[in-house]
Scaffold this motif. Structure first.
Motif, short mmCIF file in Angstrom:
data_model
loop_
_atom_site.label_atom_id
_atom_site.label_comp_id
_atom_site.label_asym_id
_atom_site.label_seq_id
_atom_site.Cartn_x
_atom_site.Cartn_y
_atom_site.Cartn_z
N THR A 1 0.65 -1.35 -0.09
CA THR A 1 0.03 0.01 0.07
C THR A 1 0.67 0.97 0.34
O THR A 1 1.15 2.02 1.21
CB THR A 1 -1.01 0.33 1.01
OG1 THR A 1 -0.34 -0.46 2.51
CG2 THR A 1 -2.57 -0.75 0.68
N LYS B 1 0.83 4.87 -1.72
CA LYS B 1 -0.37 5.51 -2.14
C LYS B 1 0.09 7.44 -2.64
O LYS B 1 0.52 8.07 -1.31
CB LYS B 1 -1.25 6.24 -0.93
CG LYS B 1 -2.54 4.73 -0.26
CD LYS B 1 -3.28 5.08 0.13
CE LYS B 1 -4.14 3.82 0.48
NZ LYS B 1 -4.76 3.54 1.55
N ARG C 1 -0.01 -2.74 -11.38
CA ARG C 1 0.05 -0.92 -11.73
C ARG C 1 0.23 -0.78 -12.93
O ARG C 1 -0.54 0.42 -13.38
CB ARG C 1 1.58 -0.37 -11.40
CG ARG C 1 1.89 -0.20 -9.69
CD ARG C 1 2.63 1.15 -9.44
NE ARG C 1 2.40 0.63 -7.10
CZ ARG C 1 3.52 0.77 -6.92
NH1 ARG C 1 5.05 1.40 -7.88
NH2 ARG C 1 3.08 1.20 -5.68
N SER D 1 -3.78 -1.17 -13.54
CA SER D 1 -3.81 -0.13 -12.73
C SER D 1 -4.23 0.78 -13.29
O SER D 1 -5.26 2.07 -13.59
CB SER D 1 -3.79 0.12 -11.31
OG SER D 1 -4.04 1.19 -10.87
N SER E 1 -5.61 6.93 -8.90
CA SER E 1 -6.68 5.03 -8.10
C SER E 1 -8.27 6.22 -7.78
O SER E 1 -8.33 7.24 -9.71
CB SER E 1 -5.89 5.59 -5.96
OG SER E 1 -6.52 7.20 -6.11
N SER F 1 -11.83 6.21 -6.38
CA SER F 1 -12.00 6.84 -5.08
C SER F 1 -13.52 7.52 -4.92
O SER F 1 -13.94 8.49 -6.12
CB SER F 1 -11.37 7.48 -4.66
OG SER F 1 -12.04 7.65 -2.87
#
Lengths: 205, 356, 327
Positions: B216, B218, C68, C71, C247, C249
């Protein structure tokens, strides 16, 4: 038309469009019974909107074949694999039926991939394995195969080299259904091609 | 100023390590870097709990109160000083840290200051680590990875501040390792992190036993609570004994450290530096140092790390950073200012002793 | 990053000729002159390469590169897909009005986002092939928003100093000239930044967080329209690029932080004018929510959503990037 891929310089693909195919059933039978004269990839052209889309499926086949250590092929031949890679889902039987030779297909796209061996052979350094083992003779081989296609397929056969040839052949309704496009569907072929290519590249990740 | 130099006493007790240090800056020595500080004494006692238990603030504070006088006496002896009269300034950890332990140390500092009429300087614990690291390794302007039980930050200096480029969004890495050690009842002596490292060094029992943990990162930050939860569950359900403790330790380290190296790499790329300094207790870990070295070498840079004398919380770093501050004219003017605080961000301190 | 990585990329890409454009902590961006699989479409293509990291345990490393690569590709596809869906919704409403189907118009009133389109990916080696989005400014630089603004800022400064040497600095004429210059500058920049803001709003409404918004990650493409008579000042359409840290969200916090990152970036890259720049971007951002509300006949919910994010942005500004640290 010979398709080439700069990342895989020893691979070449013959791409042909067969319109108004009369002997669909014969071809299907022959493919199932592994008749050597029908050793090609037969694709239902109604699902295809551009040459890019076909090449995208081949590219996916090549990428997995060379770089996916765990599962280089999900099917047992490069041709079947390409048909599977034209499908948004991973169900082999379903994909071969929808995107390969289906009952209703009047038009076929026919491919032959040169330069790849089977899974065992990919380990070897020299990747250019042809039935005749003579790379120089590739042009000859291709011409022979082209002639063979014209012989065994009862249809108007032409090399597939641009998207114009697919106008009138692509069935947009079918594409929308088979690719489950829903709200995403567009009529503009250029945009549609890009959409499909993205869907294919991202499927089964 | 005595004997051609400045002598400072440093008192550190923000967590379970109680450290006392005495340092000397030669007269006229530079403050910005390469001070040439002399370490006259560096004594520490750690409050170690039984395996499976963590340390509570109240008990830790009691430990500190019990040991502090002894440690101060020992350090004076080691430094060859007769008494606190020979010290120029008393430095204490102002924060961040655990409340009660910090408090117990501040009280001592204040008392000594009143008894011996010595100036007081409150020091930010993180700045202590950074300045000591810079001094010991000689690195002038590195990107700093500060990793300990209570902190996980990537720091770079710019215009009189140590700015935080990346940090943990929840728990610190040392905390994560410590809590995990408790689940497997890994001994706390000398520290849980060290014992995890030893187990990890044994490697995996077999390659298939590598445990994939959530990775994780970020952006410039990392999040560790998810990983902890995941591995805690795995460890609890490991009834079949599929995984050995070394499998857990190896997998956990590889994942956590890769994340740390990655956010450090991001900062390094961003500020265009090529030096990395690792400070804080977790910085003692050789595998972390090795991984960081690989990353930094790939960028033609260098890594700097200190050994356990300075990595792990200690009093000498407080003395050093405090003395730098004192020499710039900062010290507690009113005794009421001599307080501690659990929260104390690294980037809130004005670094006036640097000139770049 | 070492030359070894570049050589590795080249060796994996066969005959494709690569030109390195930029290098970050995680990936190298190359420009190639050919399409990876469709030779009849020769167009410049961006090849984004995530090299393997030697410090990571190999199994973990491969997993990360794959994940990655996948993604980032999914996100740029999601933006494309969502833009098309928005456009289709609009199309259903308009009756016989002639609609410009060019992709560039998915933005602005159509609720879409302009970004590179995915061409291909190779998760095993960490390659993403996508559109090359760029134009060249009059000074030869690439047309990032950053370069464009710097060029305008410099021209403004030069022209200003010129005017001030001609007139007496304290004269009324001088101050009027300055005002005129400022207004001229503003009008060129404001629209551009408002457009950018609208796209950010659209992007957030698709629940996509960019993660690394800076003026270098916004590229301007010249847009040819019949309405544009001014050849010296082409119309520019902003495109968002570099989704390496993105990302998905729906959290207000994430969207607010995304905007805050842009604010900070503008502050450090364009210190003199950043306040106005940020203001205009946020104006566009709000406009995006308003327009969406209008399109869906649900003005209030969207206004509420926007306000939530805006309030959170104010809170983020106060506390800095992070929640305060505990010991």
């Amino acid at each position: 038309m010979i398709y080439k891929y700069p990342q895989f310089p020893h691979v070449q693909v013959l791409g042909v469009l067969a319109t108004n195919v009369k002997n669909i059933d014969t071809i299907k039978q022959a493919v199932i019974s592994l008749d050597q004269r029908y050793d090609y990839c037969f694709i239902n052209a109604a699902n295809v909107v551009s040459v890019e889309q076909i090449n995208c499926a081949i590219f996916k086949t090549l990428t997995n074949y060379y770089f996916n250590e765990k599962k280089p092929l999900r099917t047992n031949s490069v041709h079947a694999e390409t048909i599977l890679n034209l499908s948004p889902n991973a169900n082999i039987t379903d994909s071969l039926n929808r995107f390969g030779i289906s009952k209703g297909s009047a038009n076929l796209i026919i491919l032959k991939v040169y330069g790849l061996g089977g899974p065992q052979q990919r380990q070897q350094e020299n990747e250019s394995l042809l039935p005749d083992d003579a790379a120089k003779d590739l042009q000859g081989v291709i011409q022979r195969d082209l002639q063979n296609i014209k012989d065994v397929v009862e249809a108007e056969v032409a090399e597939l080299d641009n998207d114009e040839q697919l106008v009138g052949i692509s069935d947009l309704k079918l594409i929308k259904k088979n690719y489950k496009l829903g709200d995403m569907m567009v009529e503009d072929r250029e945009v549609l091609s890009r959409l499909l290519v993205s869907v294919l590249q991202l499927s089964d990740l | 100023m005595t004997r051609g130099g400045y002598i400072a006493l440093g008192l550190e007790g923000s967590a379970n390590k109680l450290g006392v240090g005495i340092i000397r800056h030669p007269e006229g020595s530079p403050v910005a870097h390469h001070t040439g500080a002399e370490i006259l004494a560096n004594i520490r006692d750690t409050y170690i709990t039984p395996p499976g238990e963590g340390f509570l603030p109240r008990d830790t504070a009691r430990h500190h109160r019990n040991w502090i006088v002894r440690l101060i006496r020992r350090s004076l002896e080691q430094a060859g000083l007769a008494s606190i009269d020979d010290i120029d300034v008393i430095c204490f950890t102002k924060g961040p840290g655990m409340g009660a332990p910090l408090q117990s140390v501040v009280v001592i500092a204040r008392t000594l200051s009143l008894m011996y009429n010595k100036p007081l300087v409150g020091v930010n614990h993180c700045i202590g680590h950074i300045e000591m690291g810079r001094e010991i390794t000689g690195a002038i302007n590195p990107v700093v990875l500060y990793v300990s039980g209570g902190n996980t930050q990537v720091i770079a200096y710019s215009k009189q501040k140590y700015r935080i480029f990346g940090e943990t969004l929840d728990i610190a890495i040392g905390n994560c390792l410590d809590r995990f050690a408790r689940i497997l009842k890994i001994p706390n002596n000398p520290s849980p992190g060290y014992n995890i490292e030893l187990l990890a060094r044994k490697g995996l029992t077999k390659p298939e036993n590598f445990i994939q943990l959530p990775y994780t990162v970020k952006g410039m930050d990392i999040s560790l609570s998810g990983i902890l939860e995941h591995i805690e569950n795995l460890a609890k359900n490991n009834d079949g004994g599929k995984y050995a403790p070394q499998d857990f330790c190896f997998s956990l380290q590889e994942c956590l450290f890769a994340m740390l190296v990655e956010i450090t790499e991001r900062a390094v790329a961003h500020v265009n530096s090529n030096q990395v300094l690792i400070v804080g207790g977790v910085g003692c870990n050789l595998r972390l140092q090795e991984m960081m070295k690989i990353m930094v070498s790939d960028r033609d840079g260098s890594i700097h790390a200190t050994d356990e004398r300075f990595c792990i919380d200690n009093g000498i770093m407080i003395a050093h950073a405090g003395l730098l501050s004192y020499r710039m004219g900062d010290h507690v003017k009113d005794l009421r200012e001599a307080v501690c605080s659990q929260r104390f961000r690294t980037d809130s301190v004005w670094i006036d002793w640097r000139d770049d | 990053m070492s030359v070894a990585n570049i050589e590795k990329a080249e060796s994996l890409l066969g005959d494709i000729k690569l030109k390195k454009i930029s290098q970050g902590a995680e990936a190298i961006i190359f420009l190639a002159n050919e399409h990876p699989y469709s030779n009849e479409r020769n167009c410049p293509t961006i090849v984004k390469y995530r090299p393997r990291k030697l410090y990571r345990y190999p199994v973990l490393d491969l997993q990360i590169v794959k994940q990655r690569t996948a993604s980032e590709s999914r996100i740029i596809f999601k933006l494309f897909q969502s833009s098309v869906i928005e456009f289709n919704k609009l199309e259903k409403k308009k009756n016989s009005e002639k609609i410009d189907r060019s992709l560039v118009n998915y933005v602005i009133n159509n609720g879409g986002v302009n970004c590179p389109k995915l061409i291909g990916l190779d998760v095993y080696n960490g390659f993403i092939f996508m559109d090359y989005i760029n134009d060249t400014l009059v000074n030869g630089e690439s047309s990032s928003l950053k370069n464009h603004l710097w060029l305008l800022e410099k021209t403004f400064a030069d022209s200003l100093s010129e005017k001030l040497t001609v007139h007496n600095c304290q004269s009324i004429v001088a101050s009027r000239e300055i005002e005129r210059e400022v207004v001229a500058l503003n009008s060129k920049i404001k629209d551009l930044l408002v457009l950018t803001g609208i796209q950010l709003g659209n992007m957030h409404m698709f629940d996509v967080i960019h993660g690394d918004l800076t003026s270098s990650n916004i590229i301007l493409k010249k847009y040819d329209s019949e309405n544009n008579n001014d050849e010296l000042q082409p119309l520019y359409i902003p495109y968002l690029i570099d989704f390496g840290l993105s990302s998905q969200s729906s959290l207000t916090e994430d969207k607010a932080v995304d905007l805050y990152v842009l604010e900070k970036a503008l502050e450090s890259t364009h210190p003199l004018f950043s306040k106005d720049y940020s203001k205009w971007v946020l104006e566009g951002y709000e406009l995006a929510y308003e327009m969406k509300g209008k399109r869906e006949n649900a003005a209030k919910p969207y206004r509420v959503k926007h306000r939530e994010i805006y309030k959170r942005l104010e809170a983020v500004r106060l506390r800095g990037r992070k929640r305060s640290m505990i010991g």
